[in-house]
Design a protein around this motif. Structure first.
Motif, PDB file in Angstrom:
ATOM      1  N   ALA B  46       0.824  -1.208   0.000  1.00  0.00           N
ATOM      2  CA  ALA B  46       0.000   0.000   0.000  1.00  0.00           C
ATOM      3  C   ALA B  46       0.865   1.267   0.000  1.00  0.00           C
ATOM      4  CB  ALA B  46      -0.951  -0.006   1.198  1.00  0.00           C
ATOM      5  N   VAL B  47       1.937   1.240   0.781  1.00  0.00           N
ATOM      6  CA  VAL B  47       2.832   2.403   0.854  1.00  0.00           C
ATOM      7  C   VAL B  47       3.530   2.620  -0.489  1.00  0.00           C
ATOM      8  CG1 VAL B  47       5.007   3.231   1.876  1.00  0.00           C
ATOM      9  CG2 VAL B  47       3.197   2.332   3.361  1.00  0.00           C
ATOM     10  N   GLU B  48       4.000   1.543  -1.094  1.00  0.00           N
ATOM     11  CA  GLU B  48       4.682   1.658  -2.394  1.00  0.00           C
ATOM     12  C   GLU B  48       3.708   2.172  -3.465  1.00  0.00           C
ATOM     13  OE1 GLU B  48       7.885   1.065  -2.637  1.00  0.00           O
ATOM     14  OE2 GLU B  48       8.241   1.004  -4.812  1.00  0.00           O
ATOM     15  N   LEU B  49       2.504   1.644  -3.436  1.00  0.00           N
ATOM     16  CA  LEU B  49       1.488   2.089  -4.395  1.00  0.00           C
ATOM     17  C   LEU B  49       1.154   3.568  -4.179  1.00  0.00           C
ATOM     18  CD1 LEU B  49      -0.593   1.373  -6.624  1.00  0.00           C
ATOM     19  CD2 LEU B  49      -2.207   0.814  -4.776  1.00  0.00           C
ATOM     20  N   GLU B  50       1.016   3.953  -2.922  1.00  0.00           N
ATOM     21  CA  GLU B  50       0.708   5.341  -2.578  1.00  0.00           C
ATOM     22  C   GLU B  50       1.759   6.299  -3.167  1.00  0.00           C
ATOM     23  OE1 GLU B  50       1.435   6.286   1.574  1.00  0.00           O
ATOM     24  OE2 GLU B  50      -0.272   7.649   1.616  1.00  0.00           O
ATOM     25  N   TYR B  61      -5.418   7.839  -0.259  1.00  0.00           N
ATOM     26  CA  TYR B  61      -5.294   8.010   1.191  1.00  0.00           C
ATOM     27  C   TYR B  61      -5.313   6.640   1.854  1.00  0.00           C
ATOM     28  CZ  TYR B  61      -5.764   9.782   5.886  1.00  0.00           C
ATOM     29  OH  TYR B  61      -5.533  10.063   7.208  1.00  0.00           O
ATOM     30  N   ARG B  62      -4.304   6.390   2.664  1.00  0.00           N
ATOM     31  CA  ARG B  62      -4.219   5.102   3.332  1.00  0.00           C
ATOM     32  C   ARG B  62      -4.996   5.081   4.634  1.00  0.00           C
ATOM     33  NH1 ARG B  62       0.443   3.182   5.359  1.00  0.00           N
ATOM     34  NH2 ARG B  62       1.565   5.148   5.081  1.00  0.00           N
ATOM     35  N   LEU B  63      -5.856   4.104   4.770  1.00  0.00           N
ATOM     36  CA  LEU B  63      -6.537   3.851   6.042  1.00  0.00           C
ATOM     37  C   LEU B  63      -5.908   2.583   6.596  1.00  0.00           C
ATOM     38  CD1 LEU B  63     -10.197   4.461   4.843  1.00  0.00           C
ATOM     39  CD2 LEU B  63      -8.939   5.892   6.454  1.00  0.00           C
ATOM     40  N   ASP B  64      -5.440   2.653   7.832  1.00  0.00           N
ATOM     41  CA  ASP B  64      -4.855   1.475   8.443  1.00  0.00           C
ATOM     42  C   ASP B  64      -5.041   1.539   9.956  1.00  0.00           C
ATOM     43  OD1 ASP B  64      -2.993   3.278   9.429  1.00  0.00           O
ATOM     44  OD2 ASP B  64      -1.539   2.838   7.860  1.00  0.00           O
ATOM     45  N   GLY B  65      -4.499   0.553  10.626  1.00  0.00           N
ATOM     46  CA  GLY B  65      -4.662   0.492  12.072  1.00  0.00           C
ATOM     47  C   GLY B  65      -4.229   1.772  12.775  1.00  0.00           C
ATOM     48  N   ASP B  66      -3.174   2.394  12.253  1.00  0.00           N
ATOM     49  CA  ASP B  66      -2.640   3.569  12.929  1.00  0.00           C
ATOM     50  C   ASP B  66      -3.630   4.721  13.008  1.00  0.00           C
ATOM     51  OD1 ASP B  66      -0.262   2.285  13.377  1.00  0.00           O
ATOM     52  OD2 ASP B  66       0.755   3.122  11.625  1.00  0.00           O
ATOM     53  N   ASN B  67      -4.276   5.031  11.877  1.00  0.00           N
ATOM     54  CA  ASN B  67      -5.170   6.194  11.924  1.00  0.00           C
ATOM     55  C   ASN B  67      -6.634   5.837  12.191  1.00  0.00           C
ATOM     56  OD1 ASN B  67      -5.826   5.244   9.363  1.00  0.00           O
ATOM     57  ND2 ASN B  67      -4.869   6.927   8.254  1.00  0.00           N
ATOM     58  N   VAL B  68      -6.941   4.558  12.301  1.00  0.00           N
ATOM     59  CA  VAL B  68      -8.325   4.158  12.534  1.00  0.00           C
ATOM     60  C   VAL B  68      -8.543   3.617  13.954  1.00  0.00           C
ATOM     61  CG1 VAL B  68     -10.028   2.402  11.905  1.00  0.00           C
ATOM     62  CG2 VAL B  68      -8.997   3.814  10.129  1.00  0.00           C
ATOM     63  N   ARG B  69      -7.671   2.717  14.360  1.00  0.00           N
ATOM     64  CA  ARG B  69      -7.835   2.113  15.695  1.00  0.00           C
ATOM     65  C   ARG B  69      -7.643   3.150  16.807  1.00  0.00           C
ATOM     66  NH1 ARG B  69     -10.462  -2.459  17.595  1.00  0.00           N
ATOM     67  NH2 ARG B  69     -10.282  -4.118  16.094  1.00  0.00           N
ATOM     68  N   MET B  70      -6.836   4.170  16.549  1.00  0.00           N
ATOM     69  CA  MET B  70      -6.615   5.217  17.543  1.00  0.00           C
ATOM     70  C   MET B  70      -7.628   6.349  17.391  1.00  0.00           C
ATOM     71  SD  MET B  70      -3.982   4.164  19.172  1.00  0.00           S
ATOM     72  CE  MET B  70      -3.273   5.580  20.042  1.00  0.00           C
ATOM     73  N   ALA B 104      -9.111   5.277  -1.813  1.00  0.00           N
ATOM     74  CA  ALA B 104      -8.853   4.804  -0.457  1.00  0.00           C
ATOM     75  C   ALA B 104      -8.029   3.523  -0.517  1.00  0.00           C
ATOM     76  CB  ALA B 104     -10.167   4.550   0.274  1.00  0.00           C
ATOM     77  N   LEU B 105      -6.915   3.491   0.192  1.00  0.00           N
ATOM     78  CA  LEU B 105      -6.093   2.288   0.297  1.00  0.00           C
ATOM     79  C   LEU B 105      -6.298   1.752   1.705  1.00  0.00           C
ATOM     80  CD1 LEU B 105      -2.787   3.732  -1.270  1.00  0.00           C
ATOM     81  CD2 LEU B 105      -4.695   2.621  -2.460  1.00  0.00           C
ATOM     82  N   SER B 106      -7.216   0.816   1.833  1.00  0.00           N
ATOM     83  CA  SER B 106      -7.613   0.318   3.148  1.00  0.00           C
ATOM     84  C   SER B 106      -6.907  -0.992   3.435  1.00  0.00           C
ATOM     85  CB  SER B 106      -9.131   0.136   3.200  1.00  0.00           C
ATOM     86  OG  SER B 106      -9.765   1.355   2.845  1.00  0.00           O
ATOM     87  N   SER B 107      -6.048  -0.981   4.425  1.00  0.00           N
ATOM     88  CA  SER B 107      -5.162  -2.107   4.678  1.00  0.00           C
ATOM     89  C   SER B 107      -5.397  -2.673   6.077  1.00  0.00           C
ATOM     90  CB  SER B 107      -3.725  -1.578   4.521  1.00  0.00           C
ATOM     91  OG  SER B 107      -2.796  -2.540   4.881  1.00  0.00           O
ATOM     92  N   PHE B 108      -6.109  -3.801   6.102  1.00  0.00           N
ATOM     93  CA  PHE B 108      -6.478  -4.430   7.370  1.00  0.00           C
ATOM     94  C   PHE B 108      -6.477  -5.949   7.193  1.00  0.00           C
ATOM     95  CE2 PHE B 108      -8.288  -0.252   7.134  1.00  0.00           C
ATOM     96  CZ  PHE B 108      -8.027   0.291   8.387  1.00  0.00           C
ATOM     97  N   ILE B 109      -6.089  -6.664   8.222  1.00  0.00           N
ATOM     98  CA  ILE B 109      -6.113  -8.130   8.139  1.00  0.00           C
ATOM     99  C   ILE B 109      -7.491  -8.576   7.636  1.00  0.00           C
ATOM    100  CG2 ILE B 109      -5.914 -10.307   9.424  1.00  0.00           C
ATOM    101  CD1 ILE B 109      -4.052  -8.830  11.411  1.00  0.00           C
ATOM    102  N   SER B 110      -8.531  -8.007   8.223  1.00  0.00           N
ATOM    103  CA  SER B 110      -9.934  -8.309   7.859  1.00  0.00           C
ATOM    104  C   SER B 110     -10.108  -9.785   7.500  1.00  0.00           C
ATOM    105  CB  SER B 110     -10.406  -7.398   6.721  1.00  0.00           C
ATOM    106  OG  SER B 110      -9.505  -7.343   5.630  1.00  0.00           O
ATOM    107  N   PRO B 111      -9.989 -10.643   8.509  1.00  0.00           N
ATOM    108  CA  PRO B 111      -9.918 -12.098   8.268  1.00  0.00           C
ATOM    109  C   PRO B 111     -11.238 -12.752   7.861  1.00  0.00           C
ATOM    110  CG  PRO B 111      -9.930 -11.671  10.631  1.00  0.00           C
ATOM    111  CD  PRO B 111      -9.835 -10.330   9.956  1.00  0.00           C
ATOM    112  N   VAL B 190       2.936  -3.813  -7.522  1.00  0.00           N
ATOM    113  CA  VAL B 190       2.399  -2.467  -7.771  1.00  0.00           C
ATOM    114  C   VAL B 190       1.929  -2.350  -9.221  1.00  0.00           C
ATOM    115  CG1 VAL B 190       3.025  -0.018  -7.944  1.00  0.00           C
ATOM    116  CG2 VAL B 190       3.699  -1.351  -5.920  1.00  0.00           C
ATOM    117  N   GLN B 191       2.724  -2.896 -10.148  1.00  0.00           N
ATOM    118  CA  GLN B 191       2.340  -2.840 -11.562  1.00  0.00           C
ATOM    119  C   GLN B 191       1.032  -3.580 -11.823  1.00  0.00           C
ATOM    120  OE1 GLN B 191       3.410  -0.997 -14.059  1.00  0.00           O
ATOM    121  NE2 GLN B 191       4.664  -0.102 -12.445  1.00  0.00           N
TER     122      GLN B 191
END
Lengths: 205, 205
Positions: B46-50, B61-70, B104-111, B190-191
């Motif tokens: 996600a970071v490389e793609l961003e 815009y990346r959504l991940d544990g850092d900006n969502v869980r907090m 939105a680049l949403s990156s979560f285990i989401s099992p 990424v490609q």
């Protein structure tokens, strides 16, 4: 070739930040928080501002009851607790938009000062712009407009805890912008907001 | 003069829509949903793609544990109920970003498949792009990376219900993109994503 460029050229400064996104967008992110009675004209101002910003090439996004109460907050009711959680979540979503570089136009009655102040602190602690816009309007004027027929229902007792009728509206003590929608022209209100956005360097002249 | 222009020129087609915003941004909004084990490399991709999208002038815009869980989900824990609500809210936030025209680049285990499918339905019902990216990686490879030391803690019984150890990961049955992060180069991954974004007309070549 775009394909080649995408993999062979790299940004060398670590993660993409808010500043990178703002540079692409050509303006800064900010939350404009419209607060006021039902029928005070919050949405009217927000919609007019949105159109004006669009013509200037500025990306803004309106958050309001339509896309929030039916979405992220659809599991919330209207108890005091749920109202506070409603505003808290909207504040967090607004903050994510600011971080993305977009101007969030958040338009909610948000009658309680403590809830609004919490959203302000959330932004300011992260170094983000929070602009509180008090869309002031007499209860008489708002009630006479009654665009959704809600005052009528509240007066008839069909809606309980309705802001301005049987629930308080706590006016902002120090809003960045204080509009008087029962006395001002819409265009004048929009100009007042744009002037502040320019003054703060959120948009360029 | 900018001041004059802002009030005297008007858009005449009603409210500003997603299409208006996408025109300003020069690309379409979409949710790219990265799912996979902890340590599978979701964030790395996600970071490389961003960064690559940024160089192309595309706002993501990346959504991940850092900006969502907090933030918006800070009042949620890790019970089954809370995990589902966690993904539900992230899905709704992602959808708001799509509506704003941002990727939105949403990156979560989401099992859990059902949770991810619900987010997909939410998007598709609104005519929005939802691209599920399965960042596949053997448990052995993910565990040997263990960037946050979480597998070690899970093996020691210090973390309960850890995906892959004592909680299941339900692999996507029909992801739009299936990456093998323990066999592919990052640039190739990424490609693959960029190719699909072009194919769907989300970004231009």
């Amino acid at each position: 070739m775009a394909d080649q460029k995408a993999t062979n050229v790299h940004w060398h400064e670590g993660d993409i930040t808010r500043e990178h996104r703002e540079k692409t967008l050509g303006h800064k992110g900010a939350t404009l928080w419209f607060t006021g009675l039902s029928g005070s004209g919050k949405s009217t101002v927000a919609v007019e501002l949105e159109g004006t910003l669009h013509e200037m090439g500025v990306t803004s996004y309106r958050l309001d009851g339509d896309n929030v109460r039916m979405g992220i907050n659809k599991n919330l009711g209207f108890s005091a607790e749920d109202r506070t959680e409603n505003i808290r979540r909207i504040g967090e979503v607004s903050k994510l938009f600011v971080d993305s570089g977009v101007i969030a136009l958040s338009s909610f009655i948000s009658p309680y000062r403590a809830d609004r102040d919490q959203v302000r602190e959330l932004h300011e602690a992260a170094g983000m712009e929070f602009i509180e816009i008090f869309v002031d309007c007499s209860l008489e004027a708002a009630e006479s407009r009654d665009p959704k027929g809600l005052y009528k229902k509240a007066r008839a007792g069909e809606i309980k805890n309705f802001t301005g009728i049987d629930d308080p509206y706590e006016a902002p003590s120090k809003p960045e912008i204080h509009l008087h929608s029962d006395q001002q022209e819409l265009a004048e209100e929009v100009q007042e907001i744009l002037a502040l956005l320019r003054e703060r360097g959120i948009i360029s002249a």
